[in-house]
Design an enzyme around this catalytic site. Structure first.
Site, PDB file in Angstrom:
ATOM      1  N   SER A   1       0.696  -1.242   0.089  1.00 30.05           N
ATOM      2  CA  SER A   1       0.162   0.035  -0.021  1.00 30.05           C
ATOM      3  C   SER A   1       0.853   1.305  -0.037  1.00 30.05           C
ATOM      4  O   SER A   1       0.405   2.241  -0.492  1.00 30.05           O
ATOM      5  CB  SER A   1      -0.948  -0.039   1.141  1.00 30.05           C
ATOM      6  OG  SER A   1      -0.329  -0.060   2.406  1.00 30.05           O
ATOM      7  N   CYS A   2       2.012   1.135   0.444  1.00 29.35           N
ATOM      8  CA  CYS A   2       2.818   2.488   0.790  1.00 29.35           C
ATOM      9  C   CYS A   2       3.975   2.405   0.109  1.00 29.35           C
ATOM     10  O   CYS A   2       4.817   3.742  -0.031  1.00 29.35           O
ATOM     11  CB  CYS A   2       2.819   2.486   2.109  1.00 29.35           C
ATOM     12  SG  CYS A   2       4.305   1.637   2.928  1.00 29.35           S
ATOM     13  N   GLY A   3       4.383   1.724  -0.390  1.00 31.78           N
ATOM     14  CA  GLY A   3       5.911   1.969  -1.283  1.00 31.78           C
ATOM     15  C   GLY A   3       6.930   1.998  -0.048  1.00 31.78           C
ATOM     16  O   GLY A   3       6.814   1.417   0.957  1.00 31.78           O
TER      17      GLY A   3
ATOM     18  N   CYS B   1       8.070   3.683   2.469  1.00 29.48           N
ATOM     19  CA  CYS B   1       7.501   4.714   3.336  1.00 29.48           C
ATOM     20  C   CYS B   1       8.520   5.469   3.830  1.00 29.48           C
ATOM     21  O   CYS B   1       9.349   4.628   4.756  1.00 29.48           O
ATOM     22  CB  CYS B   1       6.597   4.101   4.317  1.00 29.48           C
ATOM     23  SG  CYS B   1       5.267   3.454   3.628  1.00 29.48           S
TER      24      CYS B   1
END
Length: 279
Positions: free
Chosen positions: A114-116, A118
Site C-alpha cells: 500500500s505504501c511503497g 515509506c
C-alpha cells in the site's frame, strides 16, 4: 509461477438471505528482489510481470536508466527447505561497469503493497538522483477534456479488477489520449513499477511524451517514480499528498488530482494544461 487470482469460500449475505459460494480474490505474494545476488527488497505484489516490476523498482531507485545497463533478470531458488523455485525471488544482474549506489545496497527494504518505500526518500534525494530532468523534456500540452476521458479508458482495460474488485491500476497515455500500456497490481506503486520496468526493458526511457494515470491517490512514492522515469504529467483519480505536491512543484512535474468526470484539481505544473483563457 503464482496465479493472479485465487478462489476462496465465503458466506454471502444479501437482503437477509445467506448462501455459501466461492469468491475470486486477487492474489498477493511476497517478491524478494536481489541485486547482483545480494538481497535488496521485499515487496508484496500480485504475481505477474515480476521482471518488469524489478526493473521498474531499480529505475525508481536510480540504479537503472536504460536497457543497456541491465544484464539479466532471472527467477532463483526460494526459501523452501528443499530448494524448489517459489517464483517469488528474482535476481537482477547489472551490466559490467554499471555502478551501484552504496545507499541502495546497504539498506534492506520491506515494501508493503500500500505504501511503497515509506519515509525512505526526501526531495533532495530525488532531485540529485533523477536522470531525466522533466524541465528538459519536450513541451507537452494536454486539454482538460482529454484528461477527463482517461479514467474510463483505464477502467475499461482492467481485466482482473472486473473479477476481483481488488486491484490498483496504472496506465501510460500519449498526449493525444492513446492508451500505451496498462498494468494492475495489489499495490499501486507496483503497478507503476511494472509500467516503468517494461519501458526500461524496451529501452523507451525517458517517458517524456507520456501521461501517467493511477487509479488511487497520488502519494510521494508515485510522484517520485514519475519523476525518475521522466514522465511530465501524473494524474490521479483521488487526492495527492502534500509531499507529492512539493516534489511536483520542485521537479516540474504536472500533478492532477481528483480526476473524476469533468472535474479535476491541478496542483502543480499548470503550464502543461491547456486551461480556458478566462482562468
Amino acid at each position: 509461477m503464482g496465479r493472479v487470482t485465487e478462489r476462496r469460500r465465503v458466506i454471502r449475505i444479501r437482503d437477509g438471505a445467506v448462501s455459501t459460494r466461492p469468491d475470486t480474490l486477487v492474489a498477493e505474494e511476497p517478491l524478494e528482489i536481489r541485486l547482483n545476488g545480494k538481497p535488496l527488497a521485499i515487496t508484496m505484489r500480485t504475481p505477474g510481470d515480476d521482471f518488469a516490476l524489478a526493473a521498474g523498482f531499480l529505475a525508481s531507485e536510480g540504479v537503472l536508466g536504460s536497457a543497456s545497463e541491465l544484464q539479466s533478470i532471472v527467477y532463483c531458488a526460494g526459501a523452501t527447505a528443499d530448494g524448489h523455485n517459489t517464483y517469488n525471488v528474482v535476481d537482477v544482474k547489472l551490466a559490467p561497469g554499471v555502478a551501484v549506489p552504496d545507499i541502495t545496497l546497504e539498506r534492506n527494504v520491506y515494501t508493503t503493497s500500500s505504501c511503497g518505500l515509506c519515509g525512505k526518500a526526501s526531495l533532495d534525494a530525488v532531485r540529485t538522483q533523477a536522470r531525466f530532468p522533466i524541465a528538459d523534456t519536450p513541451p507537452v500540452r494536454v486539454k482538460p477534456e482529454l484528461l477527463a476521458s482517461l479514467p474510463d479508458l483505464l477502467r475499461a482495460s482492467q481485466q482482473v479488477f472486473d473479477r476481483t474488485g481488488g486491484l490498483h491500476a496504472a496506465a501510460l497515455f500519449s498526449p493525444e489520449g492513446e492508451l500505451l500500456d496498462v498494468r494492475e497490481d495489489v499495490g499501486r506503486h507496483n503497478a507503476v513499477d511494472k509500467l516503468v520496468g517494461r519501458a526500461l526493458q524496451d529501452d523507451r526511457l525517458p517517458l517524456s511524451r507520456c501521461i501517467l494515470l493511477v487509479s488511487g491517490r497520488a502519494s510521494f512514492e508515485l510522484a517520485q517514480k514519475a519523476v525518475m522515469a521522466g514522465i511530465p504529467v501524473l494524474a490521479a483519480v483521488s487526492a495527492p499528498s502534500s509531499l507529492a505536491v512539493d516534489l511536483a512543484a520542485e521537479s516540474g512535474l504536472t500533478l492532477v488530482g481528483f480526476l473524476r468526470g469533468t472535474s479535476m484539481n491541478v496542483y502543480a505544473g499548470d503550464e502543461r494544461i491547456a486551461l480556458p483563457t478566462d482562468v
